[in-house]
Design a protein around this motif. Structure first.
Motif, PDB file in Angstrom:
ATOM      1  N   LYS A  16      -1.930  -1.893   4.171  1.00 48.45           N
ATOM      2  CA  LYS A  16      -0.944  -0.805   4.147  1.00 48.45           C
ATOM      3  C   LYS A  16      -0.904  -0.079   5.494  1.00 48.45           C
ATOM      4  N   ASN A  17      -2.076   0.178   6.047  1.00 48.48           N
ATOM      5  CA  ASN A  17      -2.131   0.866   7.340  1.00 48.48           C
ATOM      6  C   ASN A  17      -1.544   0.010   8.458  1.00 48.48           C
ATOM      7  N   GLU A  18      -1.858  -1.297   8.440  1.00 53.69           N
ATOM      8  CA  GLU A  18      -1.289  -2.202   9.443  1.00 53.69           C
ATOM      9  C   GLU A  18       0.228  -2.258   9.319  1.00 53.69           C
ATOM     10  N   SER A  19       0.696  -2.383   8.089  1.00 54.34           N
ATOM     11  CA  SER A  19       2.128  -2.464   7.847  1.00 54.34           C
ATOM     12  C   SER A  19       2.832  -1.202   8.330  1.00 54.34           C
ATOM     13  N   GLY A  63     -11.254  -5.062  -7.032  1.00 53.01           N
ATOM     14  CA  GLY A  63     -12.120  -5.425  -5.921  1.00 53.01           C
ATOM     15  C   GLY A  63     -11.431  -5.667  -4.594  1.00 53.01           C
ATOM     16  N   VAL A  64     -10.177  -5.244  -4.475  1.00 49.69           N
ATOM     17  CA  VAL A  64      -9.445  -5.499  -3.220  1.00 49.69           C
ATOM     18  C   VAL A  64      -8.907  -4.201  -2.617  1.00 49.69           C
ATOM     19  N   ASP A  65      -9.443  -3.071  -3.029  1.00 47.45           N
ATOM     20  CA  ASP A  65      -8.915  -1.789  -2.560  1.00 47.45           C
ATOM     21  C   ASP A  65      -8.998  -1.657  -1.037  1.00 47.45           C
ATOM     22  N   ASP A  66     -10.119  -2.090  -0.449  1.00 52.30           N
ATOM     23  CA  ASP A  66     -10.282  -1.964   1.003  1.00 52.30           C
ATOM     24  C   ASP A  66      -9.249  -2.798   1.738  1.00 52.30           C
ATOM     25  N   LEU A  67      -9.033  -4.021   1.271  1.00 51.71           N
ATOM     26  CA  LEU A  67      -8.061  -4.898   1.918  1.00 51.71           C
ATOM     27  C   LEU A  67      -6.645  -4.341   1.761  1.00 51.71           C
ATOM     28  N   ALA A  93       6.915   2.675   3.318  1.00 49.14           N
ATOM     29  CA  ALA A  93       5.495   2.784   3.683  1.00 49.14           C
ATOM     30  C   ALA A  93       5.028   4.233   3.553  1.00 49.14           C
ATOM     31  N   TYR A  94       5.840   5.162   4.043  1.00 49.84           N
ATOM     32  CA  TYR A  94       5.492   6.578   3.925  1.00 49.84           C
ATOM     33  C   TYR A  94       5.513   7.033   2.466  1.00 49.84           C
ATOM     34  N   LEU A  95       6.509   6.579   1.714  1.00 50.61           N
ATOM     35  CA  LEU A  95       6.589   6.961   0.303  1.00 50.61           C
ATOM     36  C   LEU A  95       5.348   6.509  -0.445  1.00 50.61           C
ATOM     37  N   ASN A  96       4.883   5.301  -0.127  1.00 48.33           N
ATOM     38  CA  ASN A  96       3.697   4.752  -0.765  1.00 48.33           C
ATOM     39  C   ASN A  96       2.461   5.580  -0.462  1.00 48.33           C
ATOM     40  N   MET A  97       2.482   6.290   0.663  1.00 51.77           N
ATOM     41  CA  MET A  97       1.347   7.129   1.062  1.00 51.77           C
ATOM     42  C   MET A  97       1.543   8.578   0.634  1.00 51.77           C
ATOM     43  N   PHE A 157       3.955  -7.676   2.241  1.00 54.67           N
ATOM     44  CA  PHE A 157       4.114  -8.716   1.226  1.00 54.67           C
ATOM     45  C   PHE A 157       2.771  -9.052   0.583  1.00 54.67           C
ATOM     46  N   TRP A 158       1.726  -9.125   1.404  1.00 51.08           N
ATOM     47  CA  TRP A 158       0.403  -9.481   0.890  1.00 51.08           C
ATOM     48  C   TRP A 158      -0.154  -8.368   0.014  1.00 51.08           C
ATOM     49  N   TYR A 159      -0.099  -7.109   0.482  1.00 51.84           N
ATOM     50  CA  TYR A 159      -0.717  -6.053  -0.337  1.00 51.84           C
ATOM     51  C   TYR A 159       0.044  -5.828  -1.631  1.00 51.84           C
ATOM     52  N   LEU A 160       1.361  -6.019  -1.608  1.00 51.67           N
ATOM     53  CA  LEU A 160       2.114  -5.874  -2.860  1.00 51.67           C
ATOM     54  C   LEU A 160       1.703  -6.931  -3.878  1.00 51.67           C
TER      55      LEU A 160
END
Length: 319
Positions: free
Chosen positions: A164-167, A155-159, A191-195, A145-148
């Motif tokens: 995404k990895n945590e999710s 400036g938020v690519d790292d976060l 999550a996999y599709l997004n990657m 929810f947060w990354y979406l």
């Protein structure tokens, strides 16, 4: 075997710890600790919101308010100095219903855009019982929810990548521990599709279809359509994966991009494929001169064209 949440490296702490600055720390009176059989909290400062300090001094705070404050602190910093004492306090006074209390508070915060505090509550639920379905699923979904909410922000690519990895990781743990829980498979597929991991997406969604029953007709229809759309990308991905890894390395070099970006493993590895050595004309099979860099890699024509087709697909998906 599921990882122990509080033992993991806390990569999110730098993004959450500002919430802890809202607290001051003070000790509970020894008399109250003895009366409440909380001797393990002796000399252990508890978090108090500054606006509650007067009430705490005059009348004390309820155990539920103290638990709420503790949740935010250990949710922001899983390595906090007194985390073991705080968890003992929670387990002493509350049962597993506390998981849902923290999950509901987290979701309420997320809905109003208070993402840091929201995720802190969801992480506190994980700290309280990290193998519970509600803990894992709500935490994974909270990260999603947060990354979406940040997609397209600067400036938020790292976060975003971290979330995404945590999710993805906790949707995986969720489906591993509770394989008959359909929503875990549903979101793991996305999550996999997004990657860009299309075969894994297909597997996850097939699991979803096998255990979802008939109670969710809209999502069932949605995933049925998605599985049809995945057929060609999965075929292409399988073909690409049949090429030796060394050839993938060379292919990435020809494209002037990274292996991770090419294969869809790491979205932070941004490269402009349109400006790569492989020009747009390379996508036309008959223009073999443009495929020359690939033939120099000792690939067969079929392998080279499969890689080109895959690169073309990636470009179309990443616009």
């Amino acid at each position: 075997m599921l990882p122990i949440f509080k033992s993991r490296e806390d990569k999110l702490k730098p993004y959450l710890e500002s919430e802890v600055k809202n607290f001051i720390f003070t000790e509970i009176s020894p008399e109250f600790l003895d009366m409440a059989d909380l001797s393990f909290m002796r000399d252990i400062p508890i978090p108090i919101r500054q606006e509650d300090l007067k009430a705490f001094t005059e009348n004390g705070l309820s155990t539920t308010q103290i638990a709420d404050n503790i949740a935010v602190v250990i949710g922001c910093d899983t390595k906090f100095k007194y985390v073991d004492n705080y968890l003992q306090y929670l387990h002493k006074l509350f049962d597993e219903k506390l998981i849902l209390v923290f999950a509901n508070k987290g979701e309420e915060c997320l809905k109003i855009g208070n993402y840091r505090k929201g995720l802190a509550y969801l992480r506190a639920a994980m700290m309280f019982k990290d193998d519970a379905l509600e803990s894992m699923f709500c935490y994974a979904n909270g990260c999603r929810f947060w990354y979406l909410s940040m997609e397209g922000d600067d400036g938020v690519d790292d976060l975003i990548l971290l979330l995404k990895n945590e999710s993805r990781e906790y949707f995986e743990h969720c489906t591993s521990a509770y394989p008959q829980f359909p929503q875990g498979w549903y979101y793991l597929g996305y999550a996999y599709l997004n990657m860009g991991q299309y075969q894994r997406t297909q597997i996850a969604w097939r699991h979803y279809m096998s255990c979802c029953g008939e109670d969710d007709p809209e999502n069932i229809k949605e995933i049925e359509g998605r599985l049809v759309e995945l057929e060609d990308p999965v075929k292409i991905e399988k073909g690409v994966n049949d090429v030796y890894q060394s050839n993938i390395v060379k292919f990435a070099e020809v494209l002037n991009t990274s292996i991770a970006y090419l294969m869809g493993w790491d979205e932070t590895s941004i490269s402009d494929l349109e400006n790569a050595q492989l020009s747009a004309n390379a996508y036309q099979d008959e223009v073999e001169i443009e495929l020359a860099p690939l033939f120099d890699m000792n690939l067969t024509k079929e392998e080279a064209q499969a890689l080109v087709q895959y690169a073309k697909f990636l470009v179309s998906q990443r616009g």
